[in-house]
Design a protein around this motif. Sequence first.
Motif, PDB file in Angstrom:
ATOM      1  N   THR A   1      42.517  41.375  36.638  1.00 32.52           N
ATOM      2  CA  THR A   1      41.658  42.014  37.637  1.00 32.52           C
ATOM      3  C   THR A   1      40.286  41.359  37.627  1.00 32.52           C
ATOM      4  OG1 THR A   1      40.775  43.655  36.084  1.00 32.52           O
ATOM      5  CG2 THR A   1      42.839  44.206  37.224  1.00 32.52           C
ATOM      6  N   ASN A   2      39.496  41.679  38.634  1.00 29.33           N
ATOM      7  CA  ASN A   2      38.125  41.154  38.683  1.00 29.33           C
ATOM      8  C   ASN A   2      37.340  41.548  37.435  1.00 29.33           C
ATOM      9  OD1 ASN A   2      38.656  40.021  41.139  1.00 29.33           O
ATOM     10  ND2 ASN A   2      37.462  41.484  42.345  1.00 29.33           N
ATOM     11  N   ARG A   3      37.524  42.799  37.014  1.00 32.35           N
ATOM     12  CA  ARG A   3      36.794  43.257  35.833  1.00 32.35           C
ATOM     13  C   ARG A   3      37.225  42.474  34.592  1.00 32.35           C
ATOM     14  NH1 ARG A   3      37.977  46.437  31.854  1.00 32.35           N
ATOM     15  NH2 ARG A   3      39.914  47.170  32.810  1.00 32.35           N
ATOM     16  N   GLU A   4      38.543  42.254  34.429  1.00 31.28           N
ATOM     17  CA  GLU A   4      39.053  41.524  33.260  1.00 31.28           C
ATOM     18  C   GLU A   4      38.597  40.067  33.277  1.00 31.28           C
ATOM     19  OE1 GLU A   4      43.221  43.986  32.502  1.00 31.28           O
ATOM     20  OE2 GLU A   4      43.139  42.386  34.004  1.00 31.28           O
ATOM     21  N   ILE A   5      38.595  39.483  34.469  1.00 30.48           N
ATOM     22  CA  ILE A   5      38.120  38.097  34.584  1.00 30.48           C
ATOM     23  C   ILE A   5      36.638  38.037  34.252  1.00 30.48           C
ATOM     24  CG2 ILE A   5      37.720  36.185  36.198  1.00 30.48           C
ATOM     25  CD1 ILE A   5      40.240  37.104  37.692  1.00 30.48           C
ATOM     26  N   GLY A   6      35.901  39.001  34.759  1.00 34.74           N
ATOM     27  CA  GLY A   6      34.467  39.031  34.496  1.00 34.74           C
ATOM     28  C   GLY A   6      34.160  39.147  33.020  1.00 34.74           C
ATOM     29  N   GLU A   7      34.911  39.987  32.316  1.00 39.15           N
ATOM     30  CA  GLU A   7      34.708  40.142  30.880  1.00 39.15           C
ATOM     31  C   GLU A   7      35.012  38.851  30.137  1.00 39.15           C
ATOM     32  OE1 GLU A   7      37.183  43.395  29.808  1.00 39.15           O
ATOM     33  OE2 GLU A   7      35.808  44.933  30.577  1.00 39.15           O
ATOM     34  N   GLN A   8      36.075  38.172  30.568  1.00 37.40           N
ATOM     35  CA  GLN A   8      36.466  36.937  29.884  1.00 37.40           C
ATOM     36  C   GLN A   8      35.460  35.816  30.140  1.00 37.40           C
ATOM     37  OE1 GLN A   8      40.616  36.112  29.900  1.00 37.40           O
ATOM     38  NE2 GLN A   8      40.370  33.911  29.691  1.00 37.40           N
ATOM     39  N   LEU A   9      34.933  35.754  31.344  1.00 38.86           N
ATOM     40  CA  LEU A   9      33.998  34.673  31.705  1.00 38.86           C
ATOM     41  C   LEU A   9      32.534  35.087  31.538  1.00 38.86           C
ATOM     42  CD1 LEU A   9      35.718  33.253  34.935  1.00 38.86           C
ATOM     43  CD2 LEU A   9      35.945  32.451  32.573  1.00 38.86           C
ATOM     44  N   GLU A  10      32.332  36.365  31.176  1.00 42.68           N
ATOM     45  CA  GLU A  10      30.989  36.912  30.982  1.00 42.68           C
ATOM     46  C   GLU A  10      30.159  36.847  32.261  1.00 42.68           C
ATOM     47  OE1 GLU A  10      29.353  34.845  27.612  1.00 42.68           O
ATOM     48  OE2 GLU A  10      30.573  35.967  26.183  1.00 42.68           O
ATOM     49  N   ILE A  11      30.800  37.259  33.344  1.00 40.22           N
ATOM     50  CA  ILE A  11      30.116  37.379  34.634  1.00 40.22           C
ATOM     51  C   ILE A  11      30.497  38.734  35.227  1.00 40.22           C
ATOM     52  CG2 ILE A  11      29.979  34.896  35.110  1.00 40.22           C
ATOM     53  CD1 ILE A  11      32.471  35.114  36.804  1.00 40.22           C
ATOM     54  N   SER A  12      29.794  39.159  36.257  1.00 43.05           N
ATOM     55  CA  SER A  12      30.065  40.467  36.842  1.00 43.05           C
ATOM     56  C   SER A  12      31.301  40.431  37.734  1.00 43.05           C
ATOM     57  CB  SER A  12      28.863  40.923  37.672  1.00 43.05           C
ATOM     58  OG  SER A  12      28.774  40.149  38.863  1.00 43.05           O
ATOM     59  N   PRO A  13      31.962  41.583  37.906  1.00 44.29           N
ATOM     60  CA  PRO A  13      33.104  41.650  38.821  1.00 44.29           C
ATOM     61  C   PRO A  13      32.743  41.219  40.233  1.00 44.29           C
ATOM     62  CG  PRO A  13      33.061  43.587  37.419  1.00 44.29           C
ATOM     63  CD  PRO A  13      31.780  42.861  37.168  1.00 44.29           C
ATOM     64  N   ARG A  14      31.527  41.536  40.683  1.00 45.59           N
ATOM     65  CA  ARG A  14      31.095  41.118  42.018  1.00 45.59           C
ATOM     66  C   ARG A  14      31.039  39.586  42.119  1.00 45.59           C
ATOM     67  NH1 ARG A  14      28.460  43.291  46.356  1.00 45.59           N
ATOM     68  NH2 ARG A  14      28.299  45.320  45.330  1.00 45.59           N
ATOM     69  N   THR A  15      30.565  38.951  41.044  1.00 44.16           N
ATOM     70  CA  THR A  15      30.515  37.484  41.041  1.00 44.16           C
ATOM     71  C   THR A  15      31.921  36.901  41.050  1.00 44.16           C
ATOM     72  OG1 THR A  15      28.416  37.494  39.838  1.00 44.16           O
ATOM     73  CG2 THR A  15      29.680  35.456  39.798  1.00 44.16           C
ATOM     74  N   VAL A  16      32.826  37.546  40.302  1.00 43.32           N
ATOM     75  CA  VAL A  16      34.236  37.111  40.317  1.00 43.32           C
ATOM     76  C   VAL A  16      34.785  37.189  41.736  1.00 43.32           C
ATOM     77  CG1 VAL A  16      36.576  37.621  39.549  1.00 43.32           C
ATOM     78  CG2 VAL A  16      34.664  37.790  37.939  1.00 43.32           C
ATOM     79  N   GLU A  17      34.492  38.295  42.421  1.00 40.71           N
ATOM     80  CA  GLU A  17      34.974  38.482  43.791  1.00 40.71           C
ATOM     81  C   GLU A  17      34.429  37.382  44.707  1.00 40.71           C
ATOM     82  OE1 GLU A  17      36.937  40.028  47.053  1.00 40.71           O
ATOM     83  OE2 GLU A  17      37.178  40.487  44.912  1.00 40.71           O
ATOM     84  N   THR A  18      33.153  37.036  44.521  1.00 38.67           N
ATOM     85  CA  THR A  18      32.554  35.969  45.333  1.00 38.67           C
ATOM     86  C   THR A  18      33.263  34.638  45.104  1.00 38.67           C
ATOM     87  OG1 THR A  18      30.385  37.038  45.301  1.00 38.67           O
ATOM     88  CG2 THR A  18      30.433  34.676  45.791  1.00 38.67           C
ATOM     89  N   HIS A  19      33.509  34.322  43.833  1.00 42.25           N
ATOM     90  CA  HIS A  19      34.222  33.070  43.513  1.00 42.25           C
ATOM     91  C   HIS A  19      35.624  33.083  44.109  1.00 42.25           C
ATOM     92  CE1 HIS A  19      31.199  31.252  41.048  1.00 42.25           C
ATOM     93  NE2 HIS A  19      31.223  32.200  40.109  1.00 42.25           N
ATOM     94  N   ARG A  20      36.302  34.234  44.016  1.00 44.37           N
ATOM     95  CA  ARG A  20      37.669  34.313  44.521  1.00 44.37           C
ATOM     96  C   ARG A  20      37.707  34.105  46.032  1.00 44.37           C
ATOM     97  NH1 ARG A  20      41.070  39.764  43.879  1.00 44.37           N
ATOM     98  NH2 ARG A  20      39.944  40.230  45.815  1.00 44.37           N
ATOM     99  N   GLU A  21      36.745  34.687  46.728  1.00 39.53           N
ATOM    100  CA  GLU A  21      36.679  34.521  48.185  1.00 39.53           C
ATOM    101  C   GLU A  21      36.420  33.060  48.550  1.00 39.53           C
ATOM    102  OE1 GLU A  21      33.746  37.233  49.534  1.00 39.53           O
ATOM    103  OE2 GLU A  21      35.044  39.013  49.344  1.00 39.53           O
ATOM    104  N   ARG A  22      35.577  32.393  47.784  1.00 38.26           N
ATOM    105  CA  ARG A  22      35.304  30.973  48.049  1.00 38.26           C
ATOM    106  C   ARG A  22      36.542  30.119  47.807  1.00 38.26           C
ATOM    107  NH1 ARG A  22      29.318  30.589  45.132  1.00 38.26           N
ATOM    108  NH2 ARG A  22      28.144  31.575  46.845  1.00 38.26           N
ATOM    109  N   VAL A  23      37.274  30.449  46.731  1.00 39.77           N
ATOM    110  CA  VAL A  23      38.510  29.715  46.436  1.00 39.77           C
ATOM    111  C   VAL A  23      39.501  29.888  47.583  1.00 39.77           C
ATOM    112  CG1 VAL A  23      40.544  29.639  44.946  1.00 39.77           C
ATOM    113  CG2 VAL A  23      38.262  29.799  43.933  1.00 39.77           C
ATOM    114  N   MET A  24      39.662  31.122  48.045  1.00 35.55           N
ATOM    115  CA  MET A  24      40.577  31.382  49.149  1.00 35.55           C
ATOM    116  C   MET A  24      40.181  30.604  50.397  1.00 35.55           C
ATOM    117  SD  MET A  24      41.357  35.472  48.871  1.00 35.55           S
ATOM    118  CE  MET A  24      42.567  36.123  47.701  1.00 35.55           C
TER     119      MET A  24
END
Length: 219
Positions: A173-196
Amino acid sequence: MSQDSLRVVIADDHSVVRQGIRGVLEQVDGLEVVGEAGDGAEALSMVSELSPDVVVLDVNMPEKSGLEVTMQLREDAHPARVLILSMHDDPEYVLQAVRSGADGYVLKDVSPAELRDAVAAVHEGRDYFTARVTQQLSVALRKEIEEEQLRTRLGSLTNREREVLLLVAEGLTNREIGEQLEISPRTVETHRERVMGKLRIRTVAGLTRFVVEHGLDDA
């Protein structure tokens, strides 16, 4: 076809096939089969010695393949025109033949008349590819273009975006990715949208499939 003498060398590692090709071609007035080679090395030597106008080559031969012979003739700037006569209609074979410098590519199940037409065409300076071979060449070129586009899109991803892509594909999940990469879930969502956007994929399931299909999870 011009009535000027047309000299042909045939190269195939099966003598029965060579005899069949000779029989078909020698029905053409003014055409002479000046040599038969049973492998690629012999073909090169024979072409150098006999200076034929057209070389009819099988793809798979001992010593050197028909494609290797073709490349060598082009490197040597030999004027002989090359017609590949093969049982293979695989797109990669066809594409490699074109890249090697072949002037034509026909399949061994062509009619005698079409084989004669193919030899005449390449002798006259025209390319000749049977309909099925042309279709396979189109498939190979399209695949190559798609792969190049893929490399371009992947190359546009930042290191962080690649990390997010792989973790998304693992089902995090965004939260799990954020914890692993030490970034916020919102930042994860931004990266995911850019990847898409860069990969032109609209769903998480699509991202996962993309990673698996292209072996990115093994990288």
